[in-house]
Design a protein around this motif. Structure first.
Motif, PDB file in Angstrom:
ATOM      1  N   UNK A 192       0.859  -1.168   0.000  1.00 28.43           N
ATOM      2  CA  UNK A 192       0.000   0.000   0.000  1.00 28.43           C
ATOM      3  C   UNK A 192       0.899   1.222   0.000  1.00 28.43           C
ATOM      4  N   UNK A 193       0.455   2.240  -0.685  1.00 30.06           N
ATOM      5  CA  UNK A 193       1.282   3.430  -0.860  1.00 30.06           C
ATOM      6  C   UNK A 193       0.401   4.674  -0.815  1.00 30.06           C
ATOM      7  N   UNK A 194       0.898   5.715  -0.149  1.00 31.00           N
ATOM      8  CA  UNK A 194       0.208   7.001  -0.174  1.00 31.00           C
ATOM      9  C   UNK A 194       0.250   7.548  -1.599  1.00 31.00           C
ATOM     10  N   UNK A 195      -0.792   8.280  -1.987  1.00 31.46           N
ATOM     11  CA  UNK A 195      -0.840   8.821  -3.351  1.00 31.46           C
ATOM     12  C   UNK A 195       0.368   9.690  -3.670  1.00 31.46           C
ATOM     13  N   UNK A 196       0.861  10.428  -2.670  1.00 29.53           N
ATOM     14  CA  UNK A 196       2.010  11.304  -2.903  1.00 29.53           C
ATOM     15  C   UNK A 196       3.343  10.577  -2.748  1.00 29.53           C
ATOM     16  N   UNK A 197       3.298   9.268  -2.448  1.00 28.13           N
ATOM     17  CA  UNK A 197       4.515   8.476  -2.319  1.00 28.13           C
ATOM     18  C   UNK A 197       5.267   8.680  -1.022  1.00 28.13           C
ATOM     19  N   UNK A 198       4.700   9.436  -0.078  1.00 29.61           N
ATOM     20  CA  UNK A 198       5.395   9.754   1.167  1.00 29.61           C
ATOM     21  C   UNK A 198       5.484   8.578   2.130  1.00 29.61           C
ATOM     22  N   UNK A 199       4.546   7.657   2.069  1.00 28.60           N
ATOM     23  CA  UNK A 199       4.526   6.506   2.972  1.00 28.60           C
ATOM     24  C   UNK A 199       4.089   5.284   2.191  1.00 28.60           C
ATOM     25  N   UNK A 200       4.523   4.144   2.672  1.00 30.63           N
ATOM     26  CA  UNK A 200       4.097   2.915   2.033  1.00 30.63           C
ATOM     27  C   UNK A 200       4.509   1.708   2.845  1.00 30.63           C
ATOM     28  N   UNK A 201       3.853   0.595   2.597  1.00 34.37           N
ATOM     29  CA  UNK A 201       4.207  -0.643   3.271  1.00 34.37           C
ATOM     30  C   UNK A 201       3.648  -1.818   2.482  1.00 34.37           C
ATOM     31  N   UNK A 202       4.268  -2.977   2.665  1.00 32.05           N
ATOM     32  CA  UNK A 202       3.792  -4.194   2.027  1.00 32.05           C
ATOM     33  C   UNK A 202       2.565  -4.688   2.780  1.00 32.05           C
ATOM     34  N   UNK A 203       1.621  -5.216   2.058  1.00 33.83           N
ATOM     35  CA  UNK A 203       0.379  -5.685   2.640  1.00 33.83           C
ATOM     36  C   UNK A 203      -0.068  -6.898   1.847  1.00 33.83           C
ATOM     37  N   UNK A 204      -0.083  -8.051   2.493  1.00 32.14           N
ATOM     38  CA  UNK A 204      -0.489  -9.262   1.790  1.00 32.14           C
ATOM     39  C   UNK A 204      -1.251 -10.166   2.736  1.00 32.14           C
ATOM     40  N   UNK A 205      -2.022 -11.061   2.152  1.00 33.31           N
ATOM     41  CA  UNK A 205      -2.781 -11.997   2.960  1.00 33.31           C
ATOM     42  C   UNK A 205      -3.415 -13.058   2.095  1.00 33.31           C
ATOM     43  N   UNK A 206      -4.133 -13.955   2.760  1.00 31.44           N
ATOM     44  CA  UNK A 206      -4.791 -15.057   2.082  1.00 31.44           C
ATOM     45  C   UNK A 206      -6.239 -15.116   2.544  1.00 31.44           C
ATOM     46  N   UNK A 207      -7.158 -15.151   1.584  1.00 30.34           N
ATOM     47  CA  UNK A 207      -8.554 -15.313   1.935  1.00 30.34           C
ATOM     48  C   UNK A 207      -8.746 -16.703   2.528  1.00 30.34           C
ATOM     49  N   UNK A 208      -9.432 -16.782   3.658  1.00 29.14           N
ATOM     50  CA  UNK A 208      -9.657 -18.074   4.306  1.00 29.14           C
ATOM     51  C   UNK A 208     -11.120 -18.497   4.254  1.00 29.14           C
ATOM     52  N   UNK A 209     -12.024 -17.532   4.062  1.00 32.17           N
ATOM     53  CA  UNK A 209     -13.450 -17.849   3.981  1.00 32.17           C
ATOM     54  C   UNK A 209     -14.174 -16.676   3.331  1.00 32.17           C
ATOM     55  N   UNK A 210     -15.005 -16.984   2.360  1.00 33.32           N
ATOM     56  CA  UNK A 210     -15.823 -15.952   1.714  1.00 33.32           C
ATOM     57  C   UNK A 210     -17.257 -16.449   1.711  1.00 33.32           C
ATOM     58  N   UNK A 211     -18.124 -15.679   2.359  1.00 36.71           N
ATOM     59  CA  UNK A 211     -19.552 -15.975   2.375  1.00 36.71           C
ATOM     60  C   UNK A 211     -20.228 -14.887   1.545  1.00 36.71           C
ATOM     61  N   UNK A 212     -20.695 -15.241   0.373  1.00 38.46           N
ATOM     62  CA  UNK A 212     -21.256 -14.281  -0.574  1.00 38.46           C
ATOM     63  C   UNK A 212     -22.267 -13.355   0.101  1.00 38.46           C
ATOM     64  N   UNK A 213     -22.050 -12.046  -0.062  1.00 38.72           N
ATOM     65  CA  UNK A 213     -22.918 -11.001   0.478  1.00 38.72           C
ATOM     66  C   UNK A 213     -22.997 -10.990   2.002  1.00 38.72           C
ATOM     67  N   UNK A 214     -22.087 -11.695   2.701  1.00 39.10           N
ATOM     68  CA  UNK A 214     -22.127 -11.739   4.155  1.00 39.10           C
ATOM     69  C   UNK A 214     -20.799 -11.373   4.809  1.00 39.10           C
ATOM     70  N   UNK A 215     -19.721 -12.041   4.399  1.00 37.88           N
ATOM     71  CA  UNK A 215     -18.441 -11.761   5.062  1.00 37.88           C
ATOM     72  C   UNK A 215     -17.260 -12.245   4.238  1.00 37.88           C
ATOM     73  N   UNK A 216     -16.119 -11.630   4.543  1.00 39.04           N
ATOM     74  CA  UNK A 216     -14.835 -12.024   3.964  1.00 39.04           C
ATOM     75  C   UNK A 216     -13.873 -12.179   5.133  1.00 39.04           C
ATOM     76  N   UNK A 217     -13.222 -13.326   5.194  1.00 38.79           N
ATOM     77  CA  UNK A 217     -12.242 -13.586   6.242  1.00 38.79           C
ATOM     78  C   UNK A 217     -10.886 -13.746   5.556  1.00 38.79           C
ATOM     79  N   UNK A 218      -9.856 -13.161   6.135  1.00 40.30           N
ATOM     80  CA  UNK A 218      -8.527 -13.383   5.583  1.00 40.30           C
ATOM     81  C   UNK A 218      -7.473 -13.315   6.671  1.00 40.30           C
ATOM     82  N   UNK A 219      -6.330 -13.927   6.359  1.00 39.62           N
ATOM     83  CA  UNK A 219      -5.194 -13.963   7.268  1.00 39.62           C
ATOM     84  C   UNK A 219      -4.074 -13.176   6.621  1.00 39.62           C
ATOM     85  N   UNK A 220      -3.545 -12.203   7.353  1.00 43.64           N
ATOM     86  CA  UNK A 220      -2.454 -11.384   6.844  1.00 43.64           C
ATOM     87  C   UNK A 220      -1.152 -12.173   6.837  1.00 43.64           C
ATOM     88  N   UNK A 221      -0.143 -11.638   6.175  1.00 45.46           N
ATOM     89  CA  UNK A 221       1.148 -12.304   6.064  1.00 45.46           C
ATOM     90  C   UNK A 221       1.790 -12.627   7.401  1.00 45.46           C
TER      91      UNK A 221
END
Length: 83
Positions: free
Chosen positions: A1-30
């Motif tokens: 993820x990065x600020x639009x002006x490039x002043x800040x940023x960090x890596x952000x990753x994860x894995x979806x562990x459960x998706x319930x259509x129109x109800x919820x999204x579960x994920x585990x970060x790196x």
């Protein structure tokens, strides 16, 4: 993820562990923290509730503000797409 002006940023990753259509999204970060995004239908539209496990590097308030900023930007994106 990065600020639009490039002043800040960090890596952000994860894995979806459960998706319930129109109800919820579960994920585990790196770093194995769990995030749950719930979609709750209300009279006024869909309420998005995000629950996350805090990390130790930044204050809980900083993390809350960061997640809130992501949700706010997502809201703007969705509202612009529906016009």
């Amino acid at each position: 993820m990065e600020a639009k002006d490039g002043s800040k940023g960090f890596d952000f990753e994860g894995t979806f562990t459960k998706i319930e259509s129109n109800e919820s999204i579960h994920f585990k970060l790196g770093d194995n923290r769990v995030v749950i995004v719930e979609l709750i239908e209300t009279i006024n539209g869909v309420k998005v509730v995000e629950t996350f496990e805090a990390e130790d590097e930044n204050s809980a308030e900083q993390q809350k503000q960061g997640w809130q900023s992501i949700l706010h930007n997502f809201k703007k994106h969705v509202e612009n797409k529906s016009n």
